[in-house]
Every structure is written in C-alpha cells, then in structure tokens.
Design a protein around this motif. Sequence first.
Motif, PDB file in Angstrom:
ATOM      1  N   THR A 233      22.494   5.396  -1.176  1.00 19.39           N
ATOM      2  CA  THR A 233      22.046   6.729  -0.739  1.00 19.39           C
ATOM      3  C   THR A 233      21.469   7.555  -1.876  1.00 19.39           C
ATOM      4  OG1 THR A 233      24.251   7.656  -1.106  1.00 19.39           O
ATOM      5  CG2 THR A 233      23.780   6.774   1.078  1.00 19.39           C
ATOM      6  N   THR A 234      21.664   7.112  -3.115  1.00 17.67           N
ATOM      7  CA  THR A 234      21.205   7.904  -4.273  1.00 17.67           C
ATOM      8  C   THR A 234      20.404   7.030  -5.229  1.00 17.67           C
ATOM      9  OG1 THR A 234      23.291   7.459  -5.428  1.00 17.67           O
ATOM     10  CG2 THR A 234      23.148   9.491  -4.145  1.00 17.67           C
ATOM     11  N   ARG A 235      19.659   6.108  -4.678  1.00 19.78           N
ATOM     12  CA  ARG A 235      18.913   5.169  -5.520  1.00 19.78           C
ATOM     13  C   ARG A 235      17.862   5.894  -6.357  1.00 19.78           C
ATOM     14  NH1 ARG A 235      16.362   0.345  -2.349  1.00 19.78           N
ATOM     15  NH2 ARG A 235      15.570   2.093  -1.129  1.00 19.78           N
ATOM     16  N   GLU A 236      17.894   5.658  -7.653  1.00 20.82           N
ATOM     17  CA  GLU A 236      16.879   6.224  -8.546  1.00 20.82           C
ATOM     18  C   GLU A 236      15.700   5.265  -8.599  1.00 20.82           C
ATOM     19  OE1 GLU A 236      16.191   7.416 -13.221  1.00 20.82           O
ATOM     20  OE2 GLU A 236      18.206   7.044 -12.502  1.00 20.82           O
ATOM     21  N   ARG A 237      14.587   5.723  -8.119  1.00 22.44           N
ATOM     22  CA  ARG A 237      13.413   4.864  -8.044  1.00 22.44           C
ATOM     23  C   ARG A 237      12.569   4.966  -9.311  1.00 22.44           C
ATOM     24  NH1 ARG A 237      11.374   2.660  -3.449  1.00 22.44           N
ATOM     25  NH2 ARG A 237      12.576   2.931  -1.550  1.00 22.44           N
ATOM     26  N   LYS A 238      12.081   3.828  -9.760  1.00 23.35           N
ATOM     27  CA  LYS A 238      11.133   3.822 -10.862  1.00 23.35           C
ATOM     28  C   LYS A 238       9.707   3.887 -10.333  1.00 23.35           C
ATOM     29  CE  LYS A 238      14.122   1.272 -14.049  1.00 23.35           C
ATOM     30  NZ  LYS A 238      14.266   0.046 -14.879  1.00 23.35           N
ATOM     31  N   SER A 239       9.537   3.467  -9.092  1.00 29.91           N
ATOM     32  CA  SER A 239       8.211   3.525  -8.478  1.00 29.91           C
ATOM     33  C   SER A 239       8.371   3.566  -6.964  1.00 29.91           C
ATOM     34  CB  SER A 239       7.368   2.311  -8.880  1.00 29.91           C
ATOM     35  OG  SER A 239       7.935   1.124  -8.371  1.00 29.91           O
ATOM     36  N   LEU A 240       7.286   3.939  -6.303  1.00 31.53           N
ATOM     37  CA  LEU A 240       7.267   4.007  -4.848  1.00 31.53           C
ATOM     38  C   LEU A 240       5.873   3.578  -4.421  1.00 31.53           C
ATOM     39  CD1 LEU A 240       9.200   5.005  -2.560  1.00 31.53           C
ATOM     40  CD2 LEU A 240       7.967   7.158  -2.625  1.00 31.53           C
ATOM     41  N   GLY A 241       5.780   2.635  -3.490  1.00 29.87           N
ATOM     42  CA  GLY A 241       4.448   2.139  -3.153  1.00 29.87           C
ATOM     43  C   GLY A 241       4.325   1.634  -1.730  1.00 29.87           C
ATOM     44  N   VAL A 242       3.091   1.337  -1.358  1.00 28.65           N
ATOM     45  CA  VAL A 242       2.750   0.797  -0.042  1.00 28.65           C
ATOM     46  C   VAL A 242       1.744  -0.320  -0.258  1.00 28.65           C
ATOM     47  CG1 VAL A 242       1.943   1.335   2.278  1.00 28.65           C
ATOM     48  CG2 VAL A 242       2.867   3.175   0.857  1.00 28.65           C
ATOM     49  N   GLU A 243       1.982  -1.474   0.367  1.00 26.94           N
ATOM     50  CA  GLU A 243       0.997  -2.540   0.288  1.00 26.94           C
ATOM     51  C   GLU A 243       1.033  -3.354   1.577  1.00 26.94           C
ATOM     52  OE1 GLU A 243       3.058  -6.341  -1.877  1.00 26.94           O
ATOM     53  OE2 GLU A 243       2.225  -4.798  -3.199  1.00 26.94           O
ATOM     54  N   ARG A 244      -0.035  -4.091   1.826  1.00 26.16           N
ATOM     55  CA  ARG A 244      -0.091  -4.881   3.048  1.00 26.16           C
ATOM     56  C   ARG A 244      -0.912  -6.142   2.818  1.00 26.16           C
ATOM     57  NH1 ARG A 244      -0.949  -1.023   7.365  1.00 26.16           N
ATOM     58  NH2 ARG A 244       1.278  -0.757   7.054  1.00 26.16           N
ATOM     59  N   THR A 245      -0.412  -7.244   3.377  1.00 28.39           N
ATOM     60  CA  THR A 245      -1.161  -8.505   3.356  1.00 28.39           C
ATOM     61  C   THR A 245      -1.926  -8.626   4.662  1.00 28.39           C
ATOM     62  OG1 THR A 245       0.527  -9.557   1.977  1.00 28.39           O
ATOM     63  CG2 THR A 245      -0.963 -11.010   3.179  1.00 28.39           C
ATOM     64  N   PHE A 246      -3.209  -8.946   4.581  1.00 32.98           N
ATOM     65  CA  PHE A 246      -4.057  -9.029   5.759  1.00 32.98           C
ATOM     66  C   PHE A 246      -3.864 -10.360   6.484  1.00 32.98           C
ATOM     67  CE2 PHE A 246      -7.251  -6.673   2.850  1.00 32.98           C
ATOM     68  CZ  PHE A 246      -6.505  -5.505   2.958  1.00 32.98           C
ATOM     69  N   GLU A 247      -4.010 -10.315   7.803  1.00 31.23           N
ATOM     70  CA  GLU A 247      -4.036 -11.553   8.581  1.00 31.23           C
ATOM     71  C   GLU A 247      -5.284 -12.357   8.214  1.00 31.23           C
ATOM     72  OE1 GLU A 247      -1.975 -12.914  10.913  1.00 31.23           O
ATOM     73  OE2 GLU A 247      -0.468 -11.377  10.494  1.00 31.23           O
ATOM     74  N   GLU A 248      -6.400 -11.637   8.003  1.00 27.20           N
ATOM     75  CA  GLU A 248      -7.648 -12.285   7.590  1.00 27.20           C
ATOM     76  C   GLU A 248      -8.185 -11.567   6.356  1.00 27.20           C
ATOM     77  OE1 GLU A 248     -10.566 -12.751  10.608  1.00 27.20           O
ATOM     78  OE2 GLU A 248      -9.127 -13.425  12.126  1.00 27.20           O
ATOM     79  N   ALA A 249      -8.495 -12.331   5.321  1.00 27.58           N
ATOM     80  CA  ALA A 249      -9.012 -11.734   4.085  1.00 27.58           C
ATOM     81  C   ALA A 249     -10.355 -11.052   4.353  1.00 27.58           C
ATOM     82  CB  ALA A 249      -9.162 -12.809   3.014  1.00 27.58           C
ATOM     83  N   THR A 250     -10.653 -10.019   3.563  1.00 26.11           N
ATOM     84  CA  THR A 250     -11.901  -9.271   3.760  1.00 26.11           C
ATOM     85  C   THR A 250     -12.509  -8.880   2.419  1.00 26.11           C
ATOM     86  OG1 THR A 250     -12.906  -7.296   4.763  1.00 26.11           O
ATOM     87  CG2 THR A 250     -10.680  -7.054   3.902  1.00 26.11           C
ATOM     88  N   SER A 251     -13.829  -8.779   2.393  1.00 30.61           N
ATOM     89  CA  SER A 251     -14.524  -8.276   1.204  1.00 30.61           C
ATOM     90  C   SER A 251     -15.248  -6.976   1.529  1.00 30.61           C
ATOM     91  CB  SER A 251     -15.509  -9.326   0.679  1.00 30.61           C
ATOM     92  OG  SER A 251     -16.420  -9.687   1.699  1.00 30.61           O
ATOM     93  N   ASP A 252     -15.011  -6.434   2.714  1.00 34.86           N
ATOM     94  CA  ASP A 252     -15.651  -5.195   3.156  1.00 34.86           C
ATOM     95  C   ASP A 252     -14.975  -3.998   2.484  1.00 34.86           C
ATOM     96  OD1 ASP A 252     -16.622  -2.945   4.488  1.00 34.86           O
ATOM     97  OD2 ASP A 252     -16.791  -3.995   6.399  1.00 34.86           O
ATOM     98  N   LYS A 253     -15.697  -3.347   1.597  1.00 31.22           N
ATOM     99  CA  LYS A 253     -15.124  -2.249   0.825  1.00 31.22           C
ATOM    100  C   LYS A 253     -14.744  -1.063   1.707  1.00 31.22           C
ATOM    101  CE  LYS A 253     -15.610  -1.347  -4.041  1.00 31.22           C
ATOM    102  NZ  LYS A 253     -16.494  -1.363  -5.205  1.00 31.22           N
ATOM    103  N   LYS A 254     -15.473  -0.878   2.799  1.00 26.27           N
ATOM    104  CA  LYS A 254     -15.146   0.214   3.708  1.00 26.27           C
ATOM    105  C   LYS A 254     -13.778  -0.008   4.356  1.00 26.27           C
ATOM    106  CE  LYS A 254     -19.875   1.699   4.806  1.00 26.27           C
ATOM    107  NZ  LYS A 254     -20.904   1.817   5.883  1.00 26.27           N
ATOM    108  N   VAL A 255     -13.481  -1.252   4.669  1.00 23.62           N
ATOM    109  CA  VAL A 255     -12.163  -1.578   5.232  1.00 23.62           C
ATOM    110  C   VAL A 255     -11.070  -1.301   4.201  1.00 23.62           C
ATOM    111  CG1 VAL A 255     -10.688  -3.461   6.066  1.00 23.62           C
ATOM    112  CG2 VAL A 255     -13.053  -3.279   6.867  1.00 23.62           C
TER     113      VAL A 255
END
Length: 348
Positions: A233-255
Amino acid sequence: MELNIIHVDMDAFYASVEEQDNPKIKGLPVIVGGLSNHGIVTTANYEARKYGIHSAMPIFMAKKKCPKGCYVFPRMKRYQEVSKEVFSILYEFTDLIEQVSIDEAYLDISNISMEPLELVMKIKEKVMIDTGLTMSVGVSYNKFLAKLASDWNKPDGIKVITEDMVPNILLPLPVRKVHGIGPKSAKKLNGIGVYTIEDLLGLSEYFLIELFGKAGMEIYSRIRGIDYRKVNTTRERKSLGVERTFEEATSDKKVLMKYLERFSEELSYDLKNRGIHGRTITLKIKDENFAVQTRSKTLNEYINDLPQIFDISLELLEEIEIHNKIRLIGITASNLMTSELEQLSLFD
C-alpha cells in the motif's frame, strides 16, 4: 494456506461506463478509442470481442470486423470519476489495497473475519448498486494466483484457487498466463516446445535461470503456487509507465503518435492519482526483430500534465530512426517526487 488475497478487475471498464451512461447502446458492440482510422481501440466490450476486436487494434481494422459497432471517443475524466467511486467502496472494506491501475487492485483481507466469498459478494453487490458496473474477482493465498483467478470467469465472475488445486489447475494454461512471462519470453519458450504450464513444470530451476536470469527463479516458484509478494500500500516507485505490444507490428508514425497520446493521458492520470510528478520522460520502442531503442529527456522542472508529457514523447519519437515495423511502444516517467515535496521545493 489462508485465502487472504483478493484481486479485483472491472469488466471492460471504459466500455461499461459508456454503456451505463448511455443505456441506448447497452447490448451493442461498444468500442472505445480514437475515432479516426489512425486511432486505436482502448477497450471493447464483450459483445464487440465476439467479432475479434481487442484493445490496441487499429480502429480501421475494428471497423472492418464490426462495421455496425458503436464507436465512442474515450472520456478519461469520466472514467477517473467512476474509478474513484469504485475505490472508495473498496476502502469501506479494508485499507490494505494496492491499486494496480484505474480499474484493478489487490486487497489483503487477512484482518477481516468475514468469509472470503461472503466478502466478495458484498463488494460486488455494493459496486453494482452504486455504479451499475460489474467486476471479476479472484481469491487465493497469493497475488499470482488471485490475479489468475480473476481472469478465469469474466465477465462478472468469481474464482477461488486453493492450495490443494495447485498445480493441477494450472497445467493446461498457456505459458503467457504466468506473471513475468511476456510475449517475447513466451515466444522463446514456444521455440523450445514449451507451450503450457505443464510443459514449463518439466524445466529445472537452473534451466529457467539460464534462460531468463533472476526472473527464471520467480517463474519456477510461481507455477508451483509460491509467490511471496505482499499487497503493497506504500510502495515507493522509481518509475511509472505505460506500454503495449501490438497484435500486428506497424511502421505508421500516425498510429504510434495516437498510442503516445493515449499513453500520455494514462500516465498523467496515474501520476496525479498517486500525487507525484516526474522529471524524466523515457520513450521505448521495440521492433519486429526485438531490437529495443530508448530515448529520454530530463527537465529542469517536475511535471505530470498530459500536454507536457505528450509533447516530450513526440519529441523523443522524432529522435528515433524507424527502419523496421514496431511491435511495442511505451513511455515512462522517472525521477519521481511527491506533490508535497515539489511544492516545498518551489517555496524554498
């Protein structure tokens, strides 16, 4: 062992809030996400999932699979409001809560005399009455098994995993169900003919450590029902983040930019919800060949606002040369400081 850990997970949270606020769309396939073709699916309700729609899928692909679906733009402020309602209910039962995300938490119920199943039913009933939403709950004697259980009977499910059920209940599950085994690790195991937890149990601890380092030791223990992590309940975080692995890889920069916009919103919410600011923003991408690139920027000030995080993440994206399709993207805030300390440093 005592059944003292509960894992609660709201069902298709964003989509469920939209259905609750707009009864006209109840029963329809509801997809929450950016509405342009370059947008991504944030959440799909269970009706939409029947069409093969899942989170992180590009909207244009979702529309091909389900052209008559109800597509809704995310309302993060509304989801945050409902999340606070849900957590205020949880705190009526215990203070020993570890919030994992906007719609997910572990509860330590060691000090509650009520039978676990009776307690779960009361929590679910209270959440349904006050918010109109359902949650799925897992009950067990450690965090790994409780989280596994909460995913067992979705939506609106309850699952109990007791010591005598382990490891038999785990045997047919795919290796990706094990906390600590991500897509890359699962692929590595599949490559040597290991697909299920039953296959995994045949590997020695030494072999798993050779394969995954320190994480191999934890994986070896978890599939045998051993997980010593406490509800923190009192975990001291060194970092906080969000990431996701795609079902299909993409090179579309807008995506990729759309992902960063959504992640910036989620990260800003998490930082503000925990009362902390960050001074370093890091962008991480992984391509289809599993090559990882990161870029970071450290500021002179501490931030937690969406526009600042998004602008920096876009700036970092421009610094990376993309030669192959991207299969994972994420942003992280580090060099963290509580809001109270930041206010003191400003006055100082």
